[in-house]
Structures are given as structure tokens and as C-alpha cells.
Design an enzyme around this catalytic site. Structure first.
Site, PDB file in Angstrom:
ATOM      1  N   THR A 822       0.716  -1.225  -0.070  1.00 49.33           N
ATOM      2  CA  THR A 822      -0.097   0.073  -0.182  1.00 49.33           C
ATOM      3  C   THR A 822       0.817   1.182  -0.170  1.00 49.33           C
ATOM      4  O   THR A 822       0.215   2.218  -0.459  1.00 49.33           O
ATOM      5  CB  THR A 822      -0.790   0.064   1.121  1.00 49.33           C
ATOM      6  OG1 THR A 822      -0.265  -0.271   2.575  1.00 49.33           O
ATOM      7  CG2 THR A 822      -1.916  -1.083   0.985  1.00 49.33           C
ATOM      8  N   CYS A 823       2.147   1.332   0.354  1.00 48.76           N
ATOM      9  CA  CYS A 823       3.029   2.291   0.495  1.00 48.76           C
ATOM     10  C   CYS A 823       3.192   2.774  -1.079  1.00 48.76           C
ATOM     11  O   CYS A 823       3.319   4.120  -1.156  1.00 48.76           O
ATOM     12  CB  CYS A 823       4.270   2.123   1.209  1.00 48.76           C
ATOM     13  SG  CYS A 823       4.230   1.837   3.063  1.00 48.76           S
ATOM     14  N   SER A 824       3.272   1.914  -1.907  1.00 45.41           N
ATOM     15  CA  SER A 824       3.779   2.476  -3.242  1.00 45.41           C
ATOM     16  C   SER A 824       2.539   2.037  -4.093  1.00 45.41           C
ATOM     17  O   SER A 824       2.660   2.368  -5.363  1.00 45.41           O
ATOM     18  CB  SER A 824       4.699   1.518  -3.736  1.00 45.41           C
ATOM     19  OG  SER A 824       4.579   0.253  -3.805  1.00 45.41           O
TER      20      SER A 824
END
EC number: 2.3.2.26
Length: 861
Positions: A822-824
Site C-alpha cells: 500500500t505504500c507504493s
């Protein structure tokens, strides 16, 4: 002769004040359901047309004269003519021969449909060319969209000029445009003044006509209808190559060159390769081209490559003059108009990008589009108003399409005047003045404003602060939060909720530490760092977004079967009863007095509006209207909260005495139940006072007042927090629907929208994984797609960019569960045996994979 277009500089303060006077009067008329001011509906009785100057064109043309059974909006089999909704159309009855240099006299009444722009001729005007042809009226086709140019163009009327000179002794041009008539009517001036040309009274009355059952709500629906349908008009703009000899740019990278500006592909872009603030696109225009609209295609996901401010220059050779200065909404994905309504040919047009978002060095543009007067702006298309298009607008159904068309034309004129003064009204206008309040009463009309997006972006930019010098680090125990969510009674203070953990974690640790102001630039897209206890994650944005999603779920749970773990919102009566509209909504809890936290919720809403994140709150329009400063009404807004009560009071009002006494007897007292199930007295001692038949009207009014104001203090606290982050001017410019969408995102996650936001990396176009992926998403419900979106990006609503890579293990595994970061916003997509298996695995992951293990890095802190 043309009046000032949107954003144009008005000639004098007198003209500005006149237009403000007009807008105030028109707004009052709209609210009251009265006809709009006559000046807005001005149509000249006489307009002269001549052949368009085209050396390659014929020296004469035959213009068919069409007759219909009165003015209408349909096209029959007989040919392209205005017609009525009933009865067959008649074919062309005759033709007018027009030679180059000659003129044809028509009225100023126009109609546009799929075949082009039509003008009307009266019996007398027809007689000039056809003698006694037996027609009472006729229609000429001025230009067709497919022809690429107008066959006929309007010119000044020599007879009018001569008559004005004889009458006034002054060489005034006649006032032929409705904008000029508005200015003449409402602007005070000394001395002699021009006079409007003779009006075509019948056409004016047709424009002003308001059906007996027409209300302000009908106008609002018509505005929303136009907004939904006209948003696509820019997709149909002509190719730039029709109007431009050549395009030069300041610099470009080898892969992303100038050809990407005209390939009609939003996935490609021109990218500069030069010095900061030294980027330009120069258009050498074809002879005779006059720009009606110049649009640039931009994409907010280009981050600091996205243009923030554009200045357009035009002229001949090196003698270029400044034509426009446009600030671009940093959240935009699509087209922005940077120049419009030019009246002369400009050999050179130069687009200078003077600033990029976050002081970016290079720029990306995804396209250039042009609408030229060589392809005349045809106006509103009457074919829009077919019964099949009106199904979503019950108030408009059953109204004659001809009436809807004319009303829409008039509303567009109103918007054009509003656009010409909007930048004077916001943000500098004194909000205490009555005129501004009157214009705010028609806020829904701002949906069609072209000036508003730039003003909103400017207000947000002018009020933003610098990003914090440090990022708060929060330690969140989601296991405790889930236990609290399952049984809130075990933790009455809600200390274990993610909401409370974040709220307490963000409090300043000492008196010298400043609290967050949430007014940072949009590029600052991670407000705090989350350390989820006993979960594997290094938060580079995904954990933060997950904390927002968790707080949203705690505030307004998406499932009707789970308890509400926080005290700030309660389920509406509609949700509890399973009746009426909006059965999944919540309202502020009238019993909750924790106003500091309500204010913080408002600040989070403001931060979401400014940035790219969402705080998904399932609140009805009744609440959003109050937050945005719009009026709420019992009959229009409260059915979304308690439709049973609204219906009950409506029936009670019309009851006869016998029925009333049979239904209620001595049991009805002056009390009511609020949304939190609290019983309150409507008058002192009301619990002991019986409502008699003669008291029912008073009782109804007291109930309505109590329910409409039940959460007034809570909403006021949320609004106070919102206004700490977002300027008042922004709330004045946004409708409540737009405020909701900017804070919560778009609840409709369509496959088409996902296609625009998804990028496949390291896939061949023919790869079966790509095909299976889209087949799976097509079979998903909207809830499935929302869950999938959160699994990949941490967000449950659009817009959110998705990047898809092949599974890390390549061809070694088949039918494995997908992984995400989810960070990227990245999905790692495995191979699947079929689209069905792909669908099952993606759905399982979306609903069951909560922890973010793929964000774990081998380097632990």
C-alpha cells in the site's frame, strides 16, 4: 461587439456593479420560481448573415428553407430540421440563393441540434427572397459540425447603424448581444448611451417562459443534468492539426517529445528537459483561425511535473501580448481551459509554464486541444433533452423538451455573467453584504462555472502553510482496536480505538510544541507515520492511509450489523428502520458534547480536502449542506434522516379531527425523539401536555425545528475545525456534493475509472494476466472494487493510482494469492489458470488480507 467572456476584464467598475445588481435580482427570481430578468433573454429581431470568406468555396450557395410544425427539438426522417415531439416533419419547402457578398436577413432566434446551428426567419424575411411562398416561418442551417466551418457568419446591420446615427447623431453600433443589454439595463451611466436593437418579442417570451409547476428545485436538477452531460463536450474538440501549422517546444526528452501533445492519448505526455520556469509550447496557427478554446490536458499524478500556473501570450512575430494567467487545480486529472473567446486571429500563441507544483524543475503536458471559430461554437445541443436521458431527474420528466432546452440556454447565460464577476466576489467580497448572500443561495449553479476551479486552487494555495519540520510517529495497537470494535461496552472511554490512539498521539508533548495546522501543501501526502504494534510494516504512506481508513470505519461503520464503536455519530432512523433513502447514513450524536474531537474531525476533513487522502464519512446531504453553508429544509433534506417521521407529520397536517383523535387520542404529547433516541420536550413541561387537534400545526413546527437543529452544536464544531484548515471562500465556492466528494472520495468505483488510473509495468499487451484482471474486476460489485482498492492502495475511494507488476516469483507459481504494497500502491499479480480463478483470488485477498506484510523491509530500525 462581443461582451466580456468569463475571466475577461470588465470595462469599468460601473459595469461590474451593474452585473452584480443583475445577479442579485436574478438569484431572487430563481429562488422564487419567477421569470428571470428580461434583459437576460434578449434576442434581436434582425441579424444579417453572409457567406463565410473562403477563397476555395463556391461563389453562391442554395440554402434550403425548412419548415416544422412549430419550433421543436427532434429530427425527423425528412431531414435535418428543427421539429416537434409529435407529428411528422415537413421536408424543405424552398431554397434561398445566396451569392458571395450578399446577405440574408434572419431573426436572432437560434437552435442547435445534432445537425448543426439553425436560425429562424419570419414570414416577412422569407418574402424578401421567396415572395409569397406560403410559409409562416422557416429555418436555415447556418453550419454543420461535420463541415469544419460555418457556411454563414453574422455581420453588423447597416440599416441599424444608419438609423442609430440619424436618431441619436452619434456613431453608435447597435446593441445586438444579450450581454450588452444586461449591462445597459443594470449599469448606471451619465450622458447618451447606446440603445438595444429591436427585440424579437416572441422569442424573448419563449425564453422567459416558466411552467406553472416549475420550482427552484427543477432549476437545480436542470443544472445537474447539464453538468452530467456537458462534462464530455471537451472530449469532442477538433484535432489541433486542423488549426495549427506547427508546434514548437522549449525542450523535450527523447521518449516524451512534442508528438505526444497531439496523439489523443492521455497515457503519453510531452516532458521538458530544461531549466526551471523556462518551459513553453509555441503554436503557429493556420491563417484565419480564431481560438474559441485552448485546453491543456494535465494529470495530478504527475506530481511535481504538473503545471501549477500557466501564462498564455499571443500576437505576431516577437510582438506577443499577455492574454491570460491561469492557476491550475492541483487535484485535476483532465482538461483545463487556459484561453477562450478570442475575437481576432493570432498568428502565434505561446503557452508559458511559469510554475510547477512543489517547485518542480520540469513539466509534463498530456495534450493540447483547440476549438476554433472556424468551427463555430454551436451552443447547447437540443438533442440532449430526450425522455430517455431524463430518467434520473424525475422533476424534469414530463416537461416539454423544448421548454427544458430554452430554460437551459437561459441558465447558461446566467452562469456566463456570474463567471465574469466571480473573481471579484471571491475571496474579497464582504460576506455580510446582502448581495453576496443572495448569490450564495444559488450555489448549485456554480457547478457550471469555468472560473471556479482556478479560484478554489488559488484560495487553497494562498492559505497553505509550509510542511511540518518533523513527522509525528504514532504507535497504534490495532488488535486492541479490533477488540473494542467488537464490544465497545468493555471500553466506554474508547481509549483503544484507532481514532483515540491517533488523537492522543498527535497532542503536543509540551507547551512549546505547536499542534498540526493541516494546511500544508497537497504534495505533503503523509501526515504522520504509523507503527502498528505486532504487524510488519515500515510506513511510507500505506500505514498512514490505513489508519485513516480505520478511523473512518470506527466513526461510521460500513456494516449495519456491527455496533458503532465511537460516540460521535449515530445511525439515522432510516438505517435503523430499513426505510426511506440513504439507509447507510449517520448523523452527529446530539448527546455527545466532546466538541474538541468534533473540531478535530473537521480539521481532518479539511486536510483531506486539501490533499489526496480521504476520510470516508457516511453523512447525508442534510449534514454536508450545513458544513458548506447551504440552506437545509425539512421536506427536501430530512427524508434522508427519518423518512417515516416526515411522512407522519405530512399525514397529520391533513387529518380531519375524527381521524386525529382516533389515531392519537390523549397519548400524543409535546415531546419528540432525537436521533440518539433521547426524548426531549418541545415546550416547558411538554411531556405532560396533550396535543389537541387544534395544536397539531404548532406541534409539527416544533418537531421540525427540534429535529433540524438536534445536532446544530456538533455540526458547528466540525465546521469550526474545517474552517481552521480551509478558507471560507472555498466553502462558498463548493457545493455540498463537491465538498463530500473531496473529503470522502468518489463512492462509485467503476471499471472505466480504474482503467484510467491503473498502470501495468513489465507486462506484454497480450499477457493473459491483464485480460483476466479486467474480467475479474468487471464481475466485481462496487463494494468488491472498493475493498480491492483498499487492499492495494490503502484507500477505499477514487481517485487512487494503481501500479501492477508481475508476481515476484514469476512463472514458478500459479493460482497464488496476490500481494500488495500500500505504500507504493502496487499489486503483484500472479499467473492464474482462468479469469474465474483470478476473480476468486483477488476477491479473497480484498476481504481477508488486512496486515501489510509486504511492506516489511529486511532493514529493521
Amino acid at each position: 461587439m462581443a461582451g466580456p467572456g468569463p475571466g475577461a476584464v470588465l470595462e469599468s467598475p460601473r459595469q461590474l456593479l451593474g452585473r452584480v445588481r443583475f445577479l442579485a435580482e436574478a438569484a431572487r427570481s430563481l429562488r422564487a420560481g419567477r421569470p428571470l430578468p428580461a434583459a437576460l433573454a434578449f434576442v434581436p429581431r434582425e441579424v444579417l448573415y453572409k457567406l463565410y470568406k473562403d477563397p476555395a468555396g463556391p461563389s453562391r450557395v442554395l440554402l434550403p428553407v425548412w419548415e416544422a410544425e412549430g419550433l421543436g427539438l427532434r429530427v425527423g426522417a425528412a431531414g435535418p430540421a428543427p421539429g416537434t415531439g409529435s407529428g411528422p416533419l415537413r421536408a424543405a419547402r424552398d431554397s434561398i440563393e445566396l451569392r458571395r457578398g450578399a446577405c440574408v436577413r434572419t431573426t436572432g432566434e437560434e437552435l442547435c441540434n445534432g445537425h448543426g446551428l439553425w436560425v429562424k426567419l419570419t414570414k416577412e424575411q422569407l418574402a424578401e427572397h421567396l415572395g409569397d411562398c406560403g410559409l409562416q416561418e422557416g429555418w436555415l442551417l447556418v453550419c454543420r459540425p461535420a463541415e469544419g466551418g460555418a457556411r454563414l457568419v453574422p455581420i453588423d446591420t447597416p440599416n441599424h447603424l444608419q438609423r442609430q446615427q440619424q436618431l441619436f447623431g452619434v456613431d453608435y453600433r447597435p446593441v445586438l448581444r444579450w450581454e450588452q443589454v444586461v449591462d445597459l439595463t443594470y449599469s448606471h451611466r451619465l450622458g447618451s448611451r447606446p440603445q438595444p436593437a429591436e427585440a424579437y418579442a416572441e422569442a424573448v417570451q419563449r425564453l422567459l417562459y416558466v411552467p406553472p409547476t416549475w420550482t427552484y428545485e427543477c432549476d437545480e436538477d436542470l443544472i445537474h443534468f447539464l453538468y452530467d452531460h456537458l462534462g464530455k463536450e471537451d472530449e469532442n474538440l477538433g484535432s489541433v492539426k486542423q488549426y495549427v501549422e506547427s508546434i514548437d517546444v522549449s525542450s523535450y526528452t527523447e521518449e516524451f517529445n512534442v508528438s505526444c501533445l497531439t496523439d489523443s492519448n492521455a497515457d503519453t505526455y510531452w516532458e521538458s528537459d530544461g531549466s526551471q520556469c523556462q518551459h513553453w509550447v509555441r503554436l503557429t496557427m493556420k491563417k484565419g483561425t480564431i481560438v474559441k478554446k485552448l485546453l491543456l490536458t494535465v494529470d495530478t499524478t504527475d506530481d511535481n511535473f504538473m503545471p501549477k500556473r500557466v501564462v498564455v501570450y499571443g500576437g505576431e512575430g516577437d510582438n506577443l501580448k499577455k492574454l491570460s494567467d491561469v492557476s491550475i487545480d492541483e487535484t485535476l486529472i483532465g482538461d483545463v481551459c487556459v484561453l477562450e473567446d478570442m475575437t481576432v486571429h493570432l498568428p502565434i500563441i505561446e503557452i508559458r509554464i511559469v510554475e510547477c507544483r512543489d517547485d518542480g524543475i520540469d513539466v509534463r503536458l498530456r495534450g493540447v486541444k483547440i476549438k476554433s471559430s472556424r468551427q463555430r461554437e454551436l451552443g447547447l445541443n437540443a438533442d440532449l433533452f430526450q425522455p430517455t436521458s431524463l430518467v434520473r431527474y424525475p422533476r424534469l420528466e414530463g416537461t416539454d423538451p423544448e421548454v427544458l432546452y430554452r430554460r437551459a440556454v437561459l441558465l447558461q447565460r446566467f452562469i456566463k455573467i456570474l463567471d465574469s464577476v466571480l473573481h471579484h466576489l471571491v475571496p474579497a467580497w464582504d460576506h455580510t453584504l446582502g448581495t453576496f448572500s443572495e448569490i450564495k443561495q444559488v450555489k448549485q449553479f456554480l457547478l457550471l462555472s469555468r472560473q471556479r476551479p482556478g479560484l478554489v486552487a488559488q484560495c487553497l494555495r494562498d492559505s497553505e502553510s509550509s510542511k511540518p519540520s518533523f513527522m509525528p510517529r504514532l504507535y497504534i495497537n490495532r488488535r486492541l482496536a479490533m477488540e473494542h470494535r467488537a464490544c465497545p461496552s468493555r471500553d466506554p472511554a474508547c481509549k483503544n480505538a484507532v481514532f483515540t490512539q491517533v488523537y492522543e498521539g498527535l497532542k503536543p508533548s509540551d507547551k512549546y510544541e505547536k499542534p498540526l495546522d493541516y494546511r500544508w501543501p497537497m504534495r505533503y501526502d503523509q501526515w504522520w507515520e504509523c507503527k502498528f504494534i505486532a504487524e510488519g510494516i515500515i510506513d511510507q504512506g500505506g500505514g498512514f492511509r490505513d489508519s485513516l481508513a480505520d478511523m473512518s470505519e470506527e466513526l461510521c461503520p460500513s456494516s449495519a450489523d456491527t455496533p458503532v464503536p465511537l460516540p460521535f455519530f449515530v445511525r439515522t432512523a432510516n438505517q435503523g428502520n430499513g426505510t426511506g433513502e440513504a439507509r447507510d447514513m449517520y448523523v452527529p450524536n446530539p448527546s455527545c458534547r466532546d466538541f474538541a474531537k468534533y473540531e478535530w474531525i473537521g480539521q481532518l476533513m479539511g486536510a483531506a480536502l486539501r490533499g489526496k487522502e480521504f476520510l470516508v464519512l457516511a453523512l447525508p446531504g442534510f449534514v454536508w449542506k450545513q458544513l458548506s453553508g447551504e440552506e437545509v429544509s425539512w421536506s427536501k433534506d430530512f427524508p434522508a434522516v427519518d423518512s417515516v417521521l416526515v411522512k407522519l407529520l405530512e399525514v397529520m397536517e391533513g387529518m380531519d379531527k375524527e381521524t386525529f383523535e382516533f389515531k392519537f387520542g390523549k397519548e400524543l404529547t409535546f415531546t419528540t425523539v432525537l436521533s440518539d433516541q433521547q426524548v426531549v420536550e418541545l415546550i416547558p413541561g411538554g411531556a405532560g401536555i396533550v396535543v389537541g387537534y387544534g395544536d397539531r400545526s404548532r406541534f409539527i413546527q416544533l418537531v421540525q425545528k427540534a429535529r433540524l437543529e438536534e445536532s446544530k452544536e456538533q455540526v458547528a464544531a466540525m465546521q469550526a475545525g474545517l474552517l481552521k484548515v480551509v478558507p471560507q471562500a472555498v466553502l462558498d465556492l463548493l457545493t455540498w456534493q463537491e465538498l463530500e466528494k473531496k473529503v470522502c472520495g468518489d463512492p462509485e468505483v467503476t471499471v472505466d475509472a480504474l482503467r484510467k488510473l491503473t498502470r501495468f509495468e513489465d507486462f506484454e499487451p497480450s499477457d493473459s494476466r491483464v485480460q483476466y484482471f479486467w474480467e475479474a474486476l468487471n464481475n466485481f460489485t462496487n463494494e468488491d472494487r472498493s475493498r480491492f482498492l483498499r487492499f492495494v492502495t490503502g484507500r477505499s475511494r477514487l481517485p487512487a493510482r494503481i501500479y501492477i507488476y508481475p508476481d515476484k516469483l514469476g512463472y514458478e507459481t500459479t493460482d497464488a494469492l496476490p500481494e500488495s504494497s500500500t505504500c507504493s500502491s502496487t499489486l503483484f499479480l500472479p499467473h492464474y489458470a482462468s479469469a474465474k480463478v483470478c476473480e476468486e483470488k483477488l476477491r479473497y485477498a480484498a476481504y481477508n488480507c488486512v496486515a501489510i506484510d509486504t511492506d516489511m523491509s529486511p532493514w529493521e530500525e
